[in-house]
Write a protein that holds these residues in place. Structure first.
Motif, PDB file in Angstrom:
ATOM      1  N   MET A 136       0.821  -1.183   0.000  1.00 26.33           N
ATOM      2  CA  MET A 136       0.000   0.000   0.000  1.00 26.33           C
ATOM      3  C   MET A 136       0.869   1.253   0.000  1.00 26.33           C
ATOM      4  O   MET A 136       0.546   2.212  -0.679  1.00 26.33           O
ATOM      5  CB  MET A 136      -0.930   0.003   1.211  1.00 26.33           C
ATOM      6  CG  MET A 136      -1.800   1.232   1.220  1.00 26.33           C
ATOM      7  SD  MET A 136      -2.864   1.560   2.637  1.00 26.33           S
ATOM      8  CE  MET A 136      -3.602   0.053   3.030  1.00 26.33           C
ATOM      9  N   ILE A 137       1.948   1.247   0.746  1.00 26.36           N
ATOM     10  CA  ILE A 137       2.819   2.416   0.809  1.00 26.36           C
ATOM     11  C   ILE A 137       3.373   2.740  -0.570  1.00 26.36           C
ATOM     12  O   ILE A 137       3.411   3.907  -0.963  1.00 26.36           O
ATOM     13  CB  ILE A 137       3.951   2.219   1.836  1.00 26.36           C
ATOM     14  CG1 ILE A 137       3.367   2.230   3.249  1.00 26.36           C
ATOM     15  CG2 ILE A 137       5.015   3.300   1.697  1.00 26.36           C
ATOM     16  CD1 ILE A 137       4.352   1.925   4.339  1.00 26.36           C
ATOM     17  N   ASP A 138       3.787   1.717  -1.323  1.00 31.18           N
ATOM     18  CA  ASP A 138       4.356   1.963  -2.646  1.00 31.18           C
ATOM     19  C   ASP A 138       3.334   2.541  -3.605  1.00 31.18           C
ATOM     20  O   ASP A 138       3.677   3.365  -4.457  1.00 31.18           O
ATOM     21  CB  ASP A 138       4.950   0.679  -3.223  1.00 31.18           C
ATOM     22  CG  ASP A 138       6.229   0.276  -2.514  1.00 31.18           C
ATOM     23  OD1 ASP A 138       6.964   1.172  -2.050  1.00 31.18           O
ATOM     24  OD2 ASP A 138       6.498  -0.932  -2.401  1.00 31.18           O
ATOM     25  N   ILE A 139       2.083   2.142  -3.483  1.00 32.44           N
ATOM     26  CA  ILE A 139       1.029   2.688  -4.352  1.00 32.44           C
ATOM     27  C   ILE A 139       0.852   4.171  -4.076  1.00 32.44           C
ATOM     28  O   ILE A 139       0.825   4.992  -4.994  1.00 32.44           O
ATOM     29  CB  ILE A 139      -0.301   1.930  -4.152  1.00 32.44           C
ATOM     30  CG1 ILE A 139      -0.150   0.496  -4.658  1.00 32.44           C
ATOM     31  CG2 ILE A 139      -1.453   2.641  -4.856  1.00 32.44           C
ATOM     32  CD1 ILE A 139      -1.301  -0.415  -4.284  1.00 32.44           C
ATOM     33  N   ILE A 140       0.747   4.531  -2.811  1.00 31.88           N
ATOM     34  CA  ILE A 140       0.572   5.937  -2.454  1.00 31.88           C
ATOM     35  C   ILE A 140       1.835   6.722  -2.780  1.00 31.88           C
ATOM     36  O   ILE A 140       1.763   7.841  -3.299  1.00 31.88           O
ATOM     37  CB  ILE A 140       0.166   6.078  -0.984  1.00 31.88           C
ATOM     38  CG1 ILE A 140      -1.223   5.474  -0.781  1.00 31.88           C
ATOM     39  CG2 ILE A 140       0.184   7.544  -0.549  1.00 31.88           C
ATOM     40  CD1 ILE A 140      -1.692   5.385   0.630  1.00 31.88           C
ATOM     41  N   ALA A 141       2.999   6.144  -2.519  1.00 33.63           N
ATOM     42  CA  ALA A 141       4.264   6.826  -2.826  1.00 33.63           C
ATOM     43  C   ALA A 141       4.356   7.148  -4.315  1.00 33.63           C
ATOM     44  O   ALA A 141       4.880   8.207  -4.688  1.00 33.63           O
ATOM     45  CB  ALA A 141       5.446   5.973  -2.395  1.00 33.63           C
ATOM     46  N   GLY A 142       3.834   6.281  -5.154  1.00 30.09           N
ATOM     47  CA  GLY A 142       3.847   6.520  -6.599  1.00 30.09           C
ATOM     48  C   GLY A 142       2.994   7.700  -7.025  1.00 30.09           C
ATOM     49  O   GLY A 142       3.149   8.225  -8.126  1.00 30.09           O
ATOM     50  N   LEU A 143       2.105   8.133  -6.154  1.00 28.82           N
ATOM     51  CA  LEU A 143       1.232   9.269  -6.454  1.00 28.82           C
ATOM     52  C   LEU A 143       1.783  10.598  -5.944  1.00 28.82           C
ATOM     53  O   LEU A 143       1.177  11.646  -6.167  1.00 28.82           O
ATOM     54  CB  LEU A 143      -0.155   9.033  -5.837  1.00 28.82           C
ATOM     55  CG  LEU A 143      -0.886   7.781  -6.305  1.00 28.82           C
ATOM     56  CD1 LEU A 143      -2.156   7.569  -5.495  1.00 28.82           C
ATOM     57  CD2 LEU A 143      -1.194   7.871  -7.792  1.00 28.82           C
ATOM     58  N   ILE A 144       2.908  10.555  -5.252  1.00 30.93           N
ATOM     59  CA  ILE A 144       3.490  11.757  -4.664  1.00 30.93           C
ATOM     60  C   ILE A 144       4.540  12.311  -5.623  1.00 30.93           C
ATOM     61  O   ILE A 144       5.558  11.680  -5.868  1.00 30.93           O
ATOM     62  CB  ILE A 144       4.100  11.459  -3.277  1.00 30.93           C
ATOM     63  CG1 ILE A 144       3.006  10.957  -2.333  1.00 30.93           C
ATOM     64  CG2 ILE A 144       4.790  12.696  -2.720  1.00 30.93           C
ATOM     65  CD1 ILE A 144       3.503  10.489  -0.994  1.00 30.93           C
ATOM     66  N   PRO A 145       4.280  13.509  -6.153  1.00 35.41           N
ATOM     67  CA  PRO A 145       5.187  14.074  -7.160  1.00 35.41           C
ATOM     68  C   PRO A 145       6.420  14.738  -6.538  1.00 35.41           C
ATOM     69  O   PRO A 145       6.434  15.099  -5.365  1.00 35.41           O
ATOM     70  CB  PRO A 145       4.310  15.133  -7.835  1.00 35.41           C
ATOM     71  CG  PRO A 145       3.380  15.584  -6.757  1.00 35.41           C
ATOM     72  CD  PRO A 145       3.111  14.344  -5.922  1.00 35.41           C
ATOM     73  N   LYS A 146       7.430  14.890  -7.353  1.00 32.72           N
ATOM     74  CA  LYS A 146       8.606  15.705  -7.040  1.00 32.72           C
ATOM     75  C   LYS A 146       9.362  15.278  -5.785  1.00 32.72           C
ATOM     76  O   LYS A 146       9.888  16.113  -5.054  1.00 32.72           O
ATOM     77  CB  LYS A 146       8.214  17.174  -6.929  1.00 32.72           C
ATOM     78  CG  LYS A 146       7.591  17.725  -8.189  1.00 32.72           C
ATOM     79  CD  LYS A 146       7.164  19.153  -8.000  1.00 32.72           C
ATOM     80  CE  LYS A 146       6.436  19.635  -9.234  1.00 32.72           C
ATOM     81  NZ  LYS A 146       5.907  20.975  -9.065  1.00 32.72           N
ATOM     82  N   ARG A 147       9.394  13.998  -5.510  1.00 35.92           N
ATOM     83  CA  ARG A 147      10.163  13.493  -4.366  1.00 35.92           C
ATOM     84  C   ARG A 147      10.952  12.276  -4.818  1.00 35.92           C
ATOM     85  O   ARG A 147      10.544  11.550  -5.708  1.00 35.92           O
ATOM     86  CB  ARG A 147       9.244  13.080  -3.223  1.00 35.92           C
ATOM     87  CG  ARG A 147       8.389  14.213  -2.684  1.00 35.92           C
ATOM     88  CD  ARG A 147       8.552  14.330  -1.207  1.00 35.92           C
ATOM     89  NE  ARG A 147       7.673  15.340  -0.670  1.00 35.92           N
ATOM     90  CZ  ARG A 147       7.093  15.274   0.496  1.00 35.92           C
ATOM     91  NH1 ARG A 147       7.264  14.215   1.260  1.00 35.92           N
ATOM     92  NH2 ARG A 147       6.343  16.240   0.938  1.00 35.92           N
ATOM     93  N   SER A 148      12.068  12.040  -4.156  1.00 32.29           N
ATOM     94  CA  SER A 148      12.819  10.824  -4.437  1.00 32.29           C
ATOM     95  C   SER A 148      11.983   9.641  -3.963  1.00 32.29           C
ATOM     96  O   SER A 148      11.073   9.820  -3.128  1.00 32.29           O
ATOM     97  CB  SER A 148      14.161  10.847  -3.705  1.00 32.29           C
ATOM     98  OG  SER A 148      13.956  10.691  -2.302  1.00 32.29           O
TER      99      SER A 148
END
Length: 70
Positions: free
Chosen positions: A1-13
């Motif tokens: 779940m974390i990776d799915i949400i992380a993929g939606l966060i722009p402009k971050r490593s």
């Protein structure tokens, strides 16, 4: 779940996005659990609103979507 949400966060490593996603998930869970345990409607509403405002701040979203309950 974390990776799915992380993929939606722009402009971050990737590691920063995962950290922001984990924080957002923790905030969302807390924003559901704490108001239910509060026992006071005004405190409950304040906690829910704080959660609504915190997640976009944590993830870098420009705007927060209105929830269907609003």
């Amino acid at each position: 779940m974390i990776d799915i949400i992380a993929g939606l966060i722009p402009k971050r490593s990737p590691s920063e996005a995962r950290q922001a996603a984990a924080g957002a998930i923790a905030t969302m869970v807390g924003s559901i659990v704490l108001p239910r345990a509060a026992g006071d409607k005004r405190l409950s509403d304040a906690l829910l609103e704080a959660g609504r405002q915190a997640v976009p701040d944590q993830t870098g979203s420009a705007t927060a979507e209105a929830s269907p309950a609003d």
